[in-house]
Write a protein that holds these residues in place. Sequence first.
Motif, PDB file in Angstrom:
ATOM      1  N   GLN A   1       8.158  14.322  28.056  1.00 29.32           N
ATOM      2  CA  GLN A   1       7.409  13.262  28.722  1.00 29.32           C
ATOM      3  C   GLN A   1       8.193  11.953  28.743  1.00 29.32           C
ATOM      4  O   GLN A   1       8.219  11.248  29.762  1.00 29.32           O
ATOM      5  CB  GLN A   1       6.066  13.059  28.024  1.00 29.32           C
ATOM      6  N   ALA A   2       8.854  11.623  27.626  1.00 31.57           N
ATOM      7  CA  ALA A   2       9.651  10.397  27.577  1.00 31.57           C
ATOM      8  C   ALA A   2      10.807  10.455  28.569  1.00 31.57           C
ATOM      9  O   ALA A   2      11.124   9.457  29.237  1.00 31.57           O
ATOM     10  CB  ALA A   2      10.178  10.175  26.154  1.00 31.57           C
TER      11      ALA A   2
ATOM     12  N   ASN B   1      11.186   7.783  31.618  1.00 31.26           N
ATOM     13  CA  ASN B   1      12.405   6.980  31.748  1.00 31.26           C
ATOM     14  C   ASN B   1      13.019   7.141  33.132  1.00 31.26           C
ATOM     15  O   ASN B   1      13.489   6.168  33.739  1.00 31.26           O
ATOM     16  CB  ASN B   1      13.419   7.384  30.676  1.00 31.26           C
ATOM     17  N   ALA B   2      13.017   8.366  33.632  1.00 35.48           N
ATOM     18  CA  ALA B   2      13.546   8.591  34.977  1.00 35.48           C
ATOM     19  C   ALA B   2      12.641   7.981  36.044  1.00 35.48           C
ATOM     20  O   ALA B   2      13.118   7.522  37.088  1.00 35.48           O
ATOM     21  CB  ALA B   2      13.711  10.091  35.220  1.00 35.48           C
ATOM     22  N   ALA B   3      11.329   7.952  35.784  1.00 37.20           N
ATOM     23  CA  ALA B   3      10.383   7.405  36.764  1.00 37.20           C
ATOM     24  C   ALA B   3      10.534   5.897  36.942  1.00 37.20           C
ATOM     25  O   ALA B   3      10.182   5.362  38.006  1.00 37.20           O
ATOM     26  CB  ALA B   3       8.954   7.740  36.350  1.00 37.20           C
TER      27      ALA B   3
ATOM     28  N   HIS C   1       4.367   3.173  28.447  1.00 42.13           N
ATOM     29  CA  HIS C   1       5.697   3.603  27.993  1.00 42.13           C
ATOM     30  C   HIS C   1       6.705   2.478  28.174  1.00 42.13           C
ATOM     31  O   HIS C   1       7.543   2.232  27.288  1.00 42.13           O
ATOM     32  CB  HIS C   1       6.130   4.836  28.774  1.00 42.13           C
ATOM     33  N   PHE C   2       6.646   1.780  29.294  1.00 44.43           N
ATOM     34  CA  PHE C   2       7.561   0.669  29.531  1.00 44.43           C
ATOM     35  C   PHE C   2       7.304  -0.468  28.548  1.00 44.43           C
ATOM     36  O   PHE C   2       8.262  -1.082  28.031  1.00 44.43           O
ATOM     37  CB  PHE C   2       7.405   0.183  30.971  1.00 44.43           C
ATOM     38  N   ILE C   3       6.039  -0.767  28.258  1.00 41.11           N
ATOM     39  CA  ILE C   3       5.709  -1.814  27.289  1.00 41.11           C
ATOM     40  C   ILE C   3       6.271  -1.461  25.911  1.00 41.11           C
ATOM     41  O   ILE C   3       6.872  -2.301  25.220  1.00 41.11           O
ATOM     42  CB  ILE C   3       4.190  -2.010  27.216  1.00 41.11           C
ATOM     43  N   THR C   4       6.088  -0.218  25.507  1.00 38.89           N
ATOM     44  CA  THR C   4       6.613   0.222  24.201  1.00 38.89           C
ATOM     45  C   THR C   4       8.133   0.106  24.151  1.00 38.89           C
ATOM     46  O   THR C   4       8.709  -0.325  23.140  1.00 38.89           O
ATOM     47  CB  THR C   4       6.187   1.671  23.940  1.00 38.89           C
ATOM     48  N   GLN C   5       8.781   0.475  25.232  1.00 45.88           N
ATOM     49  CA  GLN C   5      10.239   0.402  25.298  1.00 45.88           C
ATOM     50  C   GLN C   5      10.723  -1.043  25.193  1.00 45.88           C
ATOM     51  O   GLN C   5      11.686  -1.337  24.466  1.00 45.88           O
ATOM     52  CB  GLN C   5      10.704   1.045  26.605  1.00 45.88           C
ATOM     53  N   CYS C   6      10.066  -1.951  25.886  1.00 43.88           N
ATOM     54  CA  CYS C   6      10.453  -3.371  25.837  1.00 43.88           C
ATOM     55  C   CYS C   6      10.241  -3.956  24.447  1.00 43.88           C
ATOM     56  O   CYS C   6      11.089  -4.712  23.940  1.00 43.88           O
ATOM     57  CB  CYS C   6       9.652  -4.161  26.872  1.00 43.88           C
ATOM     58  N   ASN C   7       9.134  -3.622  23.806  1.00 47.20           N
ATOM     59  CA  ASN C   7       8.883  -4.130  22.459  1.00 47.20           C
ATOM     60  C   ASN C   7       9.923  -3.614  21.465  1.00 47.20           C
ATOM     61  O   ASN C   7      10.352  -4.347  20.562  1.00 47.20           O
ATOM     62  CB  ASN C   7       7.483  -3.727  22.009  1.00 47.20           C
ATOM     63  N   SER C   8      10.319  -2.369  21.619  1.00 53.69           N
ATOM     64  CA  SER C   8      11.346  -1.823  20.720  1.00 53.69           C
ATOM     65  C   SER C   8      12.679  -2.538  20.917  1.00 53.69           C
ATOM     66  O   SER C   8      13.375  -2.843  19.941  1.00 53.69           O
ATOM     67  CB  SER C   8      11.504  -0.319  20.973  1.00 53.69           C
TER      68      SER C   8
END
Length: 328
Positions: free
Chosen positions: A110-111, A115-117, A158-165
């Motif tokens: 799913q990740a 990421n590709a999306a 998913h994008f929010i989680t990625q930015c916070n990380s």
Amino acid sequence: MAALLRCLMTGRPLRAVSGVVAAQPAVAHLQCSTLRRGFHCAALRLQDESKSDRPLSSSSTSYHKHYQAHSAEQDPAAASQQQSASDPNTSYQEQDGEQSEDYETEEQLQARILNAALEFVPLHGWSMEAIAAGAESLGLSSASTGMFSNGAGDLVLHFITQCNSQLTEILAEQHNQVQLGQAEKKKTSDFIRDAIETRLQMYIPYIETWPQAMSILLLPHNIPDSLKHLSTMVDDIWYYAGDRSTDMNWYTKRAALTGIYNTTELVMVQDSSPDFQDTWNFLDNRIQDIVNMATTAKQVQSTGEAVVQGLMGAAVTLKNLTGINQRR
């Protein structure tokens, strides 16, 4: 003479009978051997059929090993095929037929798709179409979008989680550089200002479609996760800024920073100035307001303490002048 001839003629049948009698034990022995072989084959057949129903005993196991070793000596190719067939297959077979020891979980898949999306968000927006395009870019079927029960909300979160990380990694690196003496420690206001700007700059590649993402985050079923990610980000910023408060200041600082972040984000999606300069000016003013409020609160506190001390001093002076404090 005639009597002798009769005796000889009589002896021939006797010899024939004796020959038949002598041949019967041999025939009986042959028949017994045949029966023994038949019973032995039947016993072996029953033993083979019972192997699947009960575990092998130690004697049968040793016999089986001895039989395999003997078979290997007679036909090595057949023995190797039998050994490979008996060994369990622990490898993972991918869709292209190649064997691989790596196994990808559903969360990892799913990740990868999300990421590709993200590459297709400027074209399709924050939608299931973007997720389907991301899956197809990985060689997967567009039907894999069925893995995402929350639809476009999964992509935004998913994008929010990625930015916070990413922000946490940047703040941690800056903190380590200060600890090692490789960089100077910033003022708290400057540190917070730079952290918020760094975080908001991650929206720039998707700024045209970010209002849609904000509306998705405000849906009732997405509000809990949205607030959780926002509070985590604010708490990380204050932690790396050096805040270790455990009283009411812990809540007031985070509430103030949450308000600054949300209002600056709203200004950013409407900003048309070059390089979002108006947004950063707005952020500077809000940070300065917080600093002024803190300074004013300290001044009021110190002024109040001074007034109280002055009143107490005046009361003591008045008592002394009136002689109330004089001992009698």
